[in-house]
Design a protein around this motif. Sequence first.
Motif, mmCIF file in Angstrom:
data_model
loop_
_atom_site.group_PDB
_atom_site.id
_atom_site.type_symbol
_atom_site.label_atom_id
_atom_site.label_comp_id
_atom_site.label_asym_id
_atom_site.label_seq_id
_atom_site.Cartn_x
_atom_site.Cartn_y
_atom_site.Cartn_z
ATOM 1 N N SER A 150 29.787 35.944 33.812
ATOM 2 C CA SER A 150 30.253 35.333 35.178
ATOM 3 C C SER A 150 31.704 35.533 35.437
ATOM 4 O O SER A 150 32.205 35.598 36.645
ATOM 5 N N MET A 154 32.862 40.375 39.551
ATOM 6 C CA MET A 154 33.521 40.624 40.948
ATOM 7 C C MET A 154 32.612 40.737 42.012
ATOM 8 O O MET A 154 33.204 40.822 43.235
ATOM 9 N N LEU A 156 30.236 38.889 45.050
ATOM 10 C CA LEU A 156 30.260 37.650 46.035
ATOM 11 C C LEU A 156 29.837 36.658 45.191
ATOM 12 O O LEU A 156 30.311 35.640 45.319
ATOM 13 N N ARG A 159 32.031 35.413 42.423
ATOM 14 C CA ARG A 159 33.318 34.712 42.818
ATOM 15 C C ARG A 159 32.851 33.441 43.519
ATOM 16 O O ARG A 159 33.773 32.420 43.028
ATOM 17 N N ARG A 162 32.353 31.226 40.185
ATOM 18 C CA ARG A 162 33.478 30.845 39.450
ATOM 19 C C ARG A 162 34.337 29.722 40.721
ATOM 20 O O ARG A 162 35.136 28.818 40.010
ATOM 21 N N LYS A 163 34.145 29.716 41.816
ATOM 22 C CA LYS A 163 34.641 28.723 42.683
ATOM 23 C C LYS A 163 33.854 27.454 42.449
ATOM 24 O O LYS A 163 34.515 26.329 42.390
#
Length: 414
Positions: A150, A154, A156, A159, A162-163
């Motif tokens: 993860s 790249m 959605l 991302r 990772r947030k």
Amino acid sequence: MRLMYVCRLFSGLAQSLKQKKWEPRGVPTIYRLIEALDQTNDETLFVFTVKDKLVGWQANTIHSFQVEGLRNSVTVIPDNPHISMSSFLKPGYAREFSQYIQLHRLLRQFSPDLVYFDRVNIYPAALTTYRTKVPVVWRLMGVPSAMHESLEDMSLVGRLTRKAYQAPFSMVICSRDGSGGEGWMQKALSIATPRRLLLNGADPFSNRKLSPSLQELVSNNKTKVLFVSRLVENKGCEEFIRGACLVLSRAPEGFCFIIAGAGPLKAQMSQLAEENGFRENFHFIGDQPHANIMSLQNACDIYVSLNQMCNLTNSNLEAMRAGTCMIMPRSPGFRQIDEDTDALVPRECVWRINKYNDIPGLAEALIHLHNNPKERVSRAIKTGQHAAQMIPSWETRIKSEISLLEELASNTSP
């Protein structure tokens, strides 16, 4: 301390909750912490989230109830998002958002000093940190391949994930199981997030008496080789059968192979053994009560672990504590996988093969140890002695985690 404990409903816990009687199987890191928290003077709200249908949880609405053997009540949040969410979100996302809403309601009602989320509940955990001031601990029982991957995804979803990892957690606690947790946390978490890496526990060997059927199985004169695992991908299940069949082609009368565990690969493993003409040499004994595992490990001559992702698992730590001659793969050289294992476990204790699918290497190791029983005994003794120094008891291990939680709660309370 008022603690809200949020954890996935594992299959090993689901049966207990369905029967409303606490008799957990599997996941000792989880159930031992639950038992220890339940015995403290703190008030704990235990919440289990259903993540898949395989656990067999039938209720369609959130349900709170008492379980015999636990002082605190239990709440289960099902896997059935509201129809309005399912109409515009994919099932997995609808489930996560629906469960978060119900968790948030529980949090407001219970008003905890600290909320503890397990690994799978990452999205509710992250949303809680972003939307409330309540301290949140995120607990990782190791880092699976998907979490390593993860960090480079790249899409959605990648991302957003990772947030979530970057959320302002009060602490992240990760099991030191060989899955590369330390390196992963350095890459994934916010630099400001406190983190702890903890080796799991294993109690001293108590030589619990085996059932008559198991005692008969381990009483033959053959070299008894044990494999303990969920029979799923990434555990080396097929590789174990292939290595064992290669051994049996050389010494058909010398070995007895015992597989403890259940899972979707059992039929495939059994068929592979039958296709090679050695079905009678394999004994699939299914899931065993946790208290039996160490006695089974001690009673067998050789214990094999072929995990692709980590080899400081609970079963392996117990095998070390039981004083077992062990075979496992060395670190594969990427993602820091099993670097901890190589660092903590000396080569004179545990026999290393090149990698999890080194079938010729596994066969050679088994044949060598079969032909050299004194070396088996020597390795087993050294392993047991080293484990007694390296591996804490479960009581010590769980106390250290609860101390971390209590310290966090006291430091952040008004």
